[in-house]
Design a protein around this motif. Structure first.
Motif, mmCIF file in Angstrom:
data_model
loop_
_atom_site.group_PDB
_atom_site.id
_atom_site.type_symbol
_atom_site.label_atom_id
_atom_site.label_comp_id
_atom_site.label_asym_id
_atom_site.label_seq_id
_atom_site.Cartn_x
_atom_site.Cartn_y
_atom_site.Cartn_z
ATOM 1 N N LYS A 183 -5.730 -1.348 -11.375
ATOM 2 C CA LYS A 183 -5.001 -0.561 -10.383
ATOM 3 C C LYS A 183 -3.603 -1.155 -10.147
ATOM 4 C CE LYS A 183 -9.268 0.866 -8.103
ATOM 5 N NZ LYS A 183 -10.034 0.967 -6.831
ATOM 6 N N ILE A 184 -2.612 -0.278 -10.160
ATOM 7 C CA ILE A 184 -1.226 -0.700 -10.004
ATOM 8 C C ILE A 184 -0.671 -0.111 -8.707
ATOM 9 C CG2 ILE A 184 1.083 -0.691 -11.002
ATOM 10 C CD1 ILE A 184 -0.990 -2.324 -12.579
ATOM 11 N N PHE A 185 -0.410 -0.995 -7.756
ATOM 12 C CA PHE A 185 0.100 -0.569 -6.454
ATOM 13 C C PHE A 185 1.579 -0.896 -6.329
ATOM 14 C CE2 PHE A 185 -4.434 -1.158 -5.725
ATOM 15 C CZ PHE A 185 -4.764 -0.080 -4.920
ATOM 16 N N MET A 231 -10.115 0.424 -2.661
ATOM 17 C CA MET A 231 -10.397 -0.873 -3.281
ATOM 18 C C MET A 231 -11.091 -1.776 -2.278
ATOM 19 S SD MET A 231 -7.878 -3.437 -5.309
ATOM 20 C CE MET A 231 -8.644 -4.704 -6.313
ATOM 21 N N ASN A 232 -12.118 -2.450 -2.736
ATOM 22 C CA ASN A 232 -12.829 -3.383 -1.882
ATOM 23 C C ASN A 232 -12.157 -4.753 -1.955
ATOM 24 O OD1 ASN A 232 -14.743 -4.607 -0.275
ATOM 25 N ND2 ASN A 232 -16.143 -4.996 -1.979
ATOM 26 N N ILE A 233 -11.696 -5.263 -0.822
ATOM 27 C CA ILE A 233 -10.981 -6.538 -0.779
ATOM 28 C C ILE A 233 -11.927 -7.719 -0.580
ATOM 29 C CG2 ILE A 233 -9.280 -7.869 0.551
ATOM 30 C CD1 ILE A 233 -7.867 -5.198 1.086
ATOM 31 N N LYS A 234 -12.991 -7.503 0.165
ATOM 32 C CA LYS A 234 -13.904 -8.592 0.485
ATOM 33 C C LYS A 234 -14.469 -9.230 -0.780
ATOM 34 C CE LYS A 234 -17.864 -9.751 3.394
ATOM 35 N NZ LYS A 234 -18.893 -9.227 4.330
ATOM 36 N N GLY A 235 -14.364 -10.556 -0.858
ATOM 37 C CA GLY A 235 -14.890 -11.284 -1.991
ATOM 38 C C GLY A 235 -13.939 -11.409 -3.163
ATOM 39 N N LYS A 236 -12.827 -10.671 -3.118
ATOM 40 C CA LYS A 236 -11.840 -10.745 -4.194
ATOM 41 C C LYS A 236 -11.004 -12.027 -4.050
ATOM 42 C CE LYS A 236 -12.283 -6.574 -6.213
ATOM 43 N NZ LYS A 236 -13.279 -5.920 -5.371
ATOM 44 N N ILE A 250 -2.817 -3.372 3.455
ATOM 45 C CA ILE A 250 -4.274 -3.478 3.301
ATOM 46 C C ILE A 250 -4.943 -2.115 3.475
ATOM 47 C CG2 ILE A 250 -6.367 -4.446 4.359
ATOM 48 C CD1 ILE A 250 -4.830 -7.045 4.756
ATOM 49 N N LYS A 251 -4.467 -1.343 4.419
ATOM 50 C CA LYS A 251 -5.008 0.011 4.604
ATOM 51 C C LYS A 251 -4.791 0.842 3.343
ATOM 52 C CE LYS A 251 -4.780 4.059 7.636
ATOM 53 N NZ LYS A 251 -4.139 4.660 8.842
ATOM 54 N N ASN A 278 -7.725 2.351 0.647
ATOM 55 C CA ASN A 278 -7.827 3.800 0.432
ATOM 56 C C ASN A 278 -7.260 4.228 -0.924
ATOM 57 O OD1 ASN A 278 -8.830 5.132 3.101
ATOM 58 N ND2 ASN A 278 -7.366 3.590 3.767
ATOM 59 N N ASP A 279 -6.982 3.253 -1.796
ATOM 60 C CA ASP A 279 -6.437 3.535 -3.126
ATOM 61 C C ASP A 279 -5.203 4.432 -3.073
ATOM 62 O OD1 ASP A 279 -8.126 1.918 -4.596
ATOM 63 O OD2 ASP A 279 -9.599 3.498 -4.976
ATOM 64 N N ILE A 280 -4.295 4.109 -2.162
ATOM 65 C CA ILE A 280 -2.996 4.778 -2.106
ATOM 66 C C ILE A 280 -2.053 3.931 -2.960
ATOM 67 C CG2 ILE A 280 -1.092 5.520 -0.610
ATOM 68 C CD1 ILE A 280 -3.174 5.718 1.660
ATOM 69 N N TYR A 281 -1.715 4.418 -4.120
ATOM 70 C CA TYR A 281 -1.046 3.568 -5.099
ATOM 71 C C TYR A 281 0.440 3.367 -4.823
ATOM 72 C CZ TYR A 281 -5.428 3.901 -7.533
ATOM 73 O OH TYR A 281 -6.763 3.828 -7.839
ATOM 74 N N THR A 282 1.058 4.286 -4.093
ATOM 75 C CA THR A 282 2.431 4.100 -3.631
ATOM 76 C C THR A 282 2.384 4.027 -2.112
ATOM 77 O OG1 THR A 282 3.326 5.331 -5.516
ATOM 78 C CG2 THR A 282 4.783 5.021 -3.626
ATOM 79 N N ILE A 283 2.604 2.827 -1.587
ATOM 80 C CA ILE A 283 2.397 2.572 -0.158
ATOM 81 C C ILE A 283 3.759 2.449 0.525
ATOM 82 C CG2 ILE A 283 1.314 1.054 1.544
ATOM 83 C CD1 ILE A 283 -0.541 0.086 -0.753
ATOM 84 N N ARG A 284 4.170 3.503 1.207
ATOM 85 C CA ARG A 284 5.431 3.489 1.946
ATOM 86 C C ARG A 284 5.124 3.177 3.406
ATOM 87 N NH1 ARG A 284 5.518 8.308 -1.095
ATOM 88 N NH2 ARG A 284 6.772 8.070 -3.004
#
Length: 255
Positions: free
Chosen positions: A179-181, A1-6, A211-212, A216-222
């Motif tokens: 996208k659901i994180f 996912m691109n964060i810049k500008g969001k 943010i990482k 990288n579109d890691i939807y479950t971030i542990r």
């Protein structure tokens, strides 16, 4: 996912993890709106980061949620909704009947679970209409293995984790690209756990990992020990439970 500008809306953004998230998302090129119940904390955050937008709002109140939607619409809407606000009640032995058990559980569920669903319902169509948008849900290491001294908090985060999994499925069924994180923090060094001498990570480490994961579109971030406990619980659940529920915590339940 691109964060810049969001444009990202962070609940509970006036201090702690939320304020650190605001800092790092600004640094990544996002526009940031923070909310919180405490106006003084929001004012302090604005002094630190003048490009923020701050809106006083209580995640547990329906009127505040409706007002928050209106105010964000007036500012052009958002691309990312980050559910960071969360509450916990002091440890208490559930085996000793008290009215406070139910009162505490209702309070935690209202903020940690029902408040999330309320905001999602309000912002869902806005987010679905964006070319690239996301919702970040903060569950917990305790949604993997419950903590006896945080019993109803653990329950609220487990409920939220199951909701997140269902929401992903439901959006796929209607062909939505929203996208659901899910962010699963371990114990983080904040005011909420200042009296705990357990292993903690810093808010900076947590948000860097978040943010990482988003990029990288890691939807479950542990993050940190949440990774270890997740795999350990699959192989040796009793060992995982004992790690979370150290015997030194038992004295907090003798009251």
């Amino acid at each position: 996912m691109n964060i810049k500008g969001k444009t990202i809306l962070i609940t509970g953004g006036g201090s702690g993890i939320g304020l650190e998230a605001a800092r790092q998302f600004l640094q990544a090129g996002a526009k940031v709106i923070i909310t919180g119940r405490n106006q003084r904390k929001l004012d302090d955050a604005l002094r630190l980061y003048p490009t923020l937008v701050a809106i006083q709002s209580d995640a547990s109140k329906e009127d505040d949620a409706n007002s928050l939607l209106k105010k964000t619409e007036e500012r052009g809407g958002i691309d990312i909704l980050y559910h960071n606000a969360g509450v916990g009640v002091p440890p208490s032995n559930l085996g000793i009947p008290k009215n406070e058990h139910l009162e505490g559980a209702i309070y935690e569920m209202e903020v940690n679970y029902f408040g999330v669903i309320r905001l999602n319902n309000l912002f869902m169509e806005m987010l679905k209409s964006r070319k690239e948008a996301a919702i970040i849900h903060t569950t917990s290491i305790l949604s993997i293995v419950p903590s006896a001294i945080e019993a109803t908090y653990s329950s609220s985060k487990t409920a939220l984790a199951f909701y997140v999994h269902s929401l992903r499925k439901h959006l796929r069924v209607i062909n939505s690209k929203l996208k659901i994180f899910e962010l699963l923090p371990p114990l983080v060094d904040t005011d909420m756990v200042a009296d705990r001498d357990d292993k903690k990570i810093s808010p900076s480490q947590l948000i860097s990992g978040l943010i990482k994961g988003l990029e990288n579109d890691i939807y479950t971030i542990r993050i940190g020990d949440s990774k270890i406990v997740y795999f350990l619980n699959r192989l040796l659940p009793k060992v995982a439970y004992n790690i979370i529920n150290s015997k030194k915590h038992d004295k907090k339940l003798v009251n």
